[in-house]
Design an enzyme around this catalytic site. Structure first.
Site, short mmCIF file in Angstrom:
data_model
loop_
_atom_site.label_atom_id
_atom_site.label_comp_id
_atom_site.label_asym_id
_atom_site.label_seq_id
_atom_site.Cartn_x
_atom_site.Cartn_y
_atom_site.Cartn_z
N CYS A 103 31.39 50.87 22.99
CA CYS A 103 31.52 50.14 21.94
C CYS A 103 31.95 51.08 20.63
O CYS A 103 31.23 51.69 20.32
CB CYS A 103 30.43 49.32 21.60
SG CYS A 103 30.71 48.13 20.04
N CYS A 120 38.91 48.96 20.17
CA CYS A 120 37.90 48.05 20.40
C CYS A 120 37.77 47.88 21.89
O CYS A 120 38.90 47.75 22.69
CB CYS A 120 38.01 46.74 19.82
SG CYS A 120 36.81 45.27 20.32
N1 DGL Z 1 33.57 45.63 21.89
C1 DGL Z 1 33.24 46.47 20.46
C2 DGL Z 1 33.96 47.66 19.76
O1 DGL Z 1 34.57 48.41 20.77
C3 DGL Z 1 33.42 45.36 19.42
C4 DGL Z 1 33.14 43.89 19.61
C5 DGL Z 1 32.20 43.20 18.75
O2 DGL Z 1 32.53 42.76 17.43
O3 DGL Z 1 31.09 42.98 18.95
O4 DGL Z 1 33.98 47.77 19.00
#
Ligand code: DGL
Length: 279
Positions: free
Chosen positions: A83, A196
């Site tokens: 993430c 993301c």
């Molecule tokens: N998957 C997360 C990232 O790579 C973000 C998603 C969220 O806002 O929770 O930043």
């Protein structure tokens, strides 16, 4: 929790923990499985506390540390923070709490984008948290200081939620991407960074918005595979590579809906994976 404890006769037999706020980290997990097929993996979706993208740093840090505590206690031999938002806010805190424990993060691929662009204009799609972080500001500043590249950014509020809902090609998701990405393409960006881990799952929409608005063919940067390779290097350095040739076991946990995560595995990766609840 005890049901999850894998018989770890030595550290290399222990699983690698992979975490995200939801299903986005599956875009990293697929590369980890391809590169390291024998490793046991435990995927955790922190869906009960998602999304992370608009949350204050302190909350994202607290959640990431809670997941790290759980994985360390399993024990997991390494942690992948799949993430961008959590990496930006919390990877230093995790490394500080567990010095010597291999922790791999995900960051928007600004460097590969700078190498890819031909006109020096790069669009970055990410959460507000990632774009507002010190880590991101530093990488951006350092690369822009070369005078060869400029990053145009868009905080894509709501896009990860659409992907969580399974709306990978819906009108609403397409309209959101159009709103965030089209202006950057019209400014001339020839490279798009998916900053993301949820966004690789809407790659076909990114490509169709790009075809409609870009002046040049677009390069798309996703760092999922690079993270898989980095994990392989780190495990090697620590002498933690699984030596067995049999396929690793994949388990999964969610702090939110277990059905939603099982559906995401099936829809996004074509995998049927049992999901347990994590308090
Ligand atoms: N998957 C997360 C990232 O790579 C973000 C998603 C969220 O806002 O929770 O930043």
């Amino acid at each position: 929790m005890s049901a999850l404890a894998l018989a770890a006769h030595n550290n290399a037999d222990a699983p690698v923990g992979i975490v995200d706020s939801g299903a986005g980290g599956l875009s990293v997990l697929r590369h980890v499985r391809a590169i390291l097929p024998s490793e046991h993996l435990v995927y955790i979706a922190d869906s009960g506390f998602a999304p992370y993208g608009e949350k204050p740093d302190a909350e994202v840090i607290a959640r990431t540390l809670a997941l790290a505590d759980f994985l360390k206690a399993l024990p997991a031999k390494a942690m992948v923070i799949a993430c961008n938002t959590a990496t930006a806010a919390a990877i230093s805190a995790v490394r500080h709490r567990y010095p010597g424990w291999p922790v791999v993060g995900v960051e928007p691929g600004l460097k590969p984008a700078a190498a890819n662009t031909t006109n020096g204009l790069v669009a970055v799609l990410a959460t507000a948290g990632t774009l507002g972080s010190t880590r991101f500001a530093e990488s951006k500043r350092n690369l822009e200081a070369t005078g060869k590249v400029r990053f145009l950014v868009a905080a894509c509020t709501g896009l990860a939620d659409q992907i969580e809902k399974g709306e990978l090609r819906s009108r609403a998701t397409s309209a959101l991407l159009e709103r965030y990405l089209a202006p950057l393409l019209r400014e001339g960006a020839d490279t798009v960074v998916l900053g993301c881990t949820h966004y690789p799952f809407v790659l076909p929409l990114v490509q169709s918005v790009s075809r409609a608005h870009a002046r040049l063919p677009i390069g798309v940067i996703d760092t999922g595979e690079a993270v898989g390779r980095q994990l392989a290097r780190v495990l090697e350095q620590h002498g933690l590579v699984q030596s067995s040739a049999t396929p690793g076991v994949l388990r999964s946990l969610s702090t939110g809906s277990v059905t939603a995560l099982a559906t995401a595995f099936s829809r996004l990766l074509r995998l049927e994976v049992p999901v347990s609840h994590l308090d």
